[in-house]
Design an enzyme around this catalytic site. Structure first.
Site, PDB file in Angstrom:
ATOM      1  N   GLY A  69       0.831  -1.207   0.000  1.00  0.00           N
ATOM      2  CA  GLY A  69       0.000   0.000   0.000  1.00  0.00           C
ATOM      3  C   GLY A  69       0.860   1.248   0.000  1.00  0.00           C
ATOM      4  O   GLY A  69       0.484   2.286   0.563  1.00  0.00           O
ATOM      5  N   GLY A  84      -0.702   4.530  -0.939  1.00  0.00           N
ATOM      6  CA  GLY A  84      -1.928   4.911  -0.239  1.00  0.00           C
ATOM      7  C   GLY A  84      -1.734   6.106   0.677  1.00  0.00           C
ATOM      8  O   GLY A  84      -0.660   6.725   0.715  1.00  0.00           O
ATOM      9  N   GLN A  85      -2.787   6.415   1.426  1.00  0.00           N
ATOM     10  CA  GLN A  85      -2.771   7.622   2.267  1.00  0.00           C
ATOM     11  C   GLN A  85      -1.637   7.581   3.301  1.00  0.00           C
ATOM     12  O   GLN A  85      -0.942   8.571   3.504  1.00  0.00           O
ATOM     13  CB  GLN A  85      -4.118   7.787   2.984  1.00  0.00           C
ATOM     14  CG  GLN A  85      -4.255   9.124   3.692  1.00  0.00           C
ATOM     15  CD  GLN A  85      -5.503   9.222   4.584  1.00  0.00           C
ATOM     16  OE1 GLN A  85      -6.183   8.228   4.826  1.00  0.00           O
ATOM     17  NE2 GLN A  85      -5.779  10.418   5.068  1.00  0.00           N
ATOM     18  N   ASP A 101       2.821  -1.906  -4.525  1.00  0.00           N
ATOM     19  CA  ASP A 101       1.501  -1.287  -4.716  1.00  0.00           C
ATOM     20  C   ASP A 101       1.024  -1.589  -6.132  1.00  0.00           C
ATOM     21  O   ASP A 101       1.821  -1.792  -7.046  1.00  0.00           O
ATOM     22  CB  ASP A 101       1.597   0.240  -4.511  1.00  0.00           C
ATOM     23  CG  ASP A 101       0.257   0.853  -4.132  1.00  0.00           C
ATOM     24  OD1 ASP A 101       0.101   1.268  -2.972  1.00  0.00           O
ATOM     25  OD2 ASP A 101      -0.651   0.894  -4.995  1.00  0.00           O
ATOM     26  N   ASP A 124       0.139  -6.948  -6.563  1.00  0.00           N
ATOM     27  CA  ASP A 124      -1.244  -7.066  -6.124  1.00  0.00           C
ATOM     28  C   ASP A 124      -1.281  -8.015  -4.924  1.00  0.00           C
ATOM     29  O   ASP A 124      -0.934  -9.199  -5.059  1.00  0.00           O
ATOM     30  CB  ASP A 124      -2.058  -7.626  -7.306  1.00  0.00           C
ATOM     31  CG  ASP A 124      -3.535  -7.743  -6.990  1.00  0.00           C
ATOM     32  OD1 ASP A 124      -3.904  -7.620  -5.808  1.00  0.00           O
ATOM     33  OD2 ASP A 124      -4.303  -7.994  -7.931  1.00  0.00           O
ATOM     34  N   TYR A 157     -15.278  -3.356   5.598  1.00  0.00           N
ATOM     35  CA  TYR A 157     -13.930  -2.936   5.999  1.00  0.00           C
ATOM     36  C   TYR A 157     -13.649  -3.355   7.447  1.00  0.00           C
ATOM     37  O   TYR A 157     -12.619  -3.960   7.751  1.00  0.00           O
ATOM     38  CB  TYR A 157     -13.839  -1.413   5.843  1.00  0.00           C
ATOM     39  CG  TYR A 157     -12.590  -0.762   6.358  1.00  0.00           C
ATOM     40  CD1 TYR A 157     -11.341  -1.110   5.862  1.00  0.00           C
ATOM     41  CD2 TYR A 157     -12.664   0.243   7.327  1.00  0.00           C
ATOM     42  CE1 TYR A 157     -10.196  -0.484   6.322  1.00  0.00           C
ATOM     43  CE2 TYR A 157     -11.520   0.878   7.782  1.00  0.00           C
ATOM     44  CZ  TYR A 157     -10.289   0.517   7.284  1.00  0.00           C
ATOM     45  OH  TYR A 157      -9.161   1.151   7.737  1.00  0.00           O
TER      46      TYR A 157
HETATM   47  N1  SER Z   1     -10.335   6.329   7.858  1.00  0.00           N
HETATM   48  C1  SER Z   1     -10.974   5.052   7.822  1.00  0.00           C
HETATM   49  C2  SER Z   1     -12.243   5.124   7.051  1.00  0.00           C
HETATM   50  O1  SER Z   1     -12.858   6.160   7.077  1.00  0.00           O
HETATM   51  C3  SER Z   1     -11.278   4.562   9.207  1.00  0.00           C
HETATM   52  O2  SER Z   1     -10.259   3.723   9.605  1.00  0.00           O
HETATM   53  O3  SER Z   1     -12.613   4.173   6.468  1.00  0.00           O
END
Ligand code: SER
Length: 320
Positions: free
Chosen positions: A7, A10-11, A31, A49, A138
């Site tokens: 990742g 990612g953020q 990534d 992946d 999630y």
């Molecule tokens: N920042 C995440 C979300 O909003 C929470 O862990 O899914």
């Protein structure tokens, strides 16, 4: 130290990567996304992946990392749109990382869980050891990932550890999270002078400024294993309401228009999360302490967001 970072685009990965190389770590960034234009020295980038076991095994057996920092995941709001894909990325991805670690040299696996691991109805502040009944895909995958890592720890002696992140705020591009409204107040507030927030003004969840979150990752990853009484830790910093964040933005961007129009789906996700976390295990066992409050974060963040918008040429790409 050799670190495999999943990742990496990612953020969190985007901000963690330069920090690792500044420490002198050698990083294999893994990534789906192509390498960014300016890659720090000491970083090799692999387009891979996590849902494909062979790609993960090749990376781990070839690079022989001392640690795998596993950040590849699909977040809460996006995960509700594509739940099967979220399962594959978050769950199969974690299984492949753990299995690769077991097979190839047993590096430490650092895992990122979340406030989304919790479900509704828990009294605040919410501690580490409460029933975990998440309401999103999630959250389901993150809870299962926590338990899967602990299975690898107890059955195969793997060094598995990680944090439950609050909503994270940074000068970056958030990717499908429910907590993204906070960052968009700053980004769109600067970029366009207005933002309509998709949750109610009273909405309150735990948040953390990215520099604190990255320090937590490094401090827990570096902590001696014998000092740790558990594998997964709540970490907390601030718990502002959406209206309190808006006030901090208004105080710093004159004339900005921040309004609220609650989106029922994302509001329901947000309302199912804790408002305040109890993180005393992290504070006691490995000395966790956040540095940034809402004002400190806002002062530090806005110049960085300004820079990002200038770099992105008007910031079109910043609109998720
Ligand atoms: N920042 C995440 C979300 O909003 C929470 O862990 O899914």
């Amino acid at each position: 130290m050799k670190i495999l970072l999943t990742g990496a685009a990612g953020q969190v990965g985007t901000d963690l990567l330069p920090l690792l190389t500044e420490r002198g770590d050698q990083v294999l960034a893994f990534d789906l996304a192509p390498a960014p234009k300016h890659l720090p020295d000491g970083v090799e980038w692999v387009r891979g992946d996590v849902t494909q076991s062979a790609e993960v095994y090749d990376a781990v057996s070839g690079f022989k990392p001392d640690r795998i920092m596993h950040f590849a995941a699909i977040l809460s709001a996006r995960g509700e749109q594509i739940p099967h894909r979220a399962w594959r990325v978050n769950m199969d991805g974690t299984l492949h990382v753990l299995e690769a670690a077991r097979l190839f040299g047993k590096p430490q696996v650092f895992y990122t869980s979340t406030i989304a691991a919790f479900g509704p109805g828990l009294p605040n502040p919410v501690g580490d050891d409460v029933p975990l009944r998440p309401s999103t895909m999630y959250g389901v995958t993150k809870v299962a990932g926590e338990r899967l890592g602990e299975y690898y720890q107890s059955h195969f002696g793997l060094d598995f550890r990680g944090v439950r992140f609050p909503g994270l705020i940074n000068a970056g591009i958030p990717g499908g999270g429910t907590s993204d409204y906070a960052l968009f107040m700053y980004v769109d507030g600067l970029r366009t002078g207005r933002y309509e927030c998709f949750v109610s003004p009273q909405s309150r969840i735990p948040f953390m400024y990215m520099p604190d979150a990255l320090r937590a990752v490094l401090e827990l990853s570096d902590a001696p294993q014998k000092s740790l009484g558990r594998s997964i830790y709540n970490i907390a910093a601030i718990s502002p309401s959406a209206e309190e964040i808006a006030a901090a933005v208004r105080a710093r961007i004159p004339g900005v228009e921040l309004t609220f129009k609650s989106d029922p789906e994302r509001q329901a996700i947000l309302d199912s999360w804790p408002q305040v976390l109890d993180d005393h295990h992290a504070r006691f066992e490995w000395g966790w302490n956040h540095e940034f409050d809402l004002d400190g974060m806002s002062d530090d963040l806005l110049p960085k967001v300004r820079e990002l918008i200038a770099k992105e040429g008007g910031g079109e790409k910043l609109h998720a």
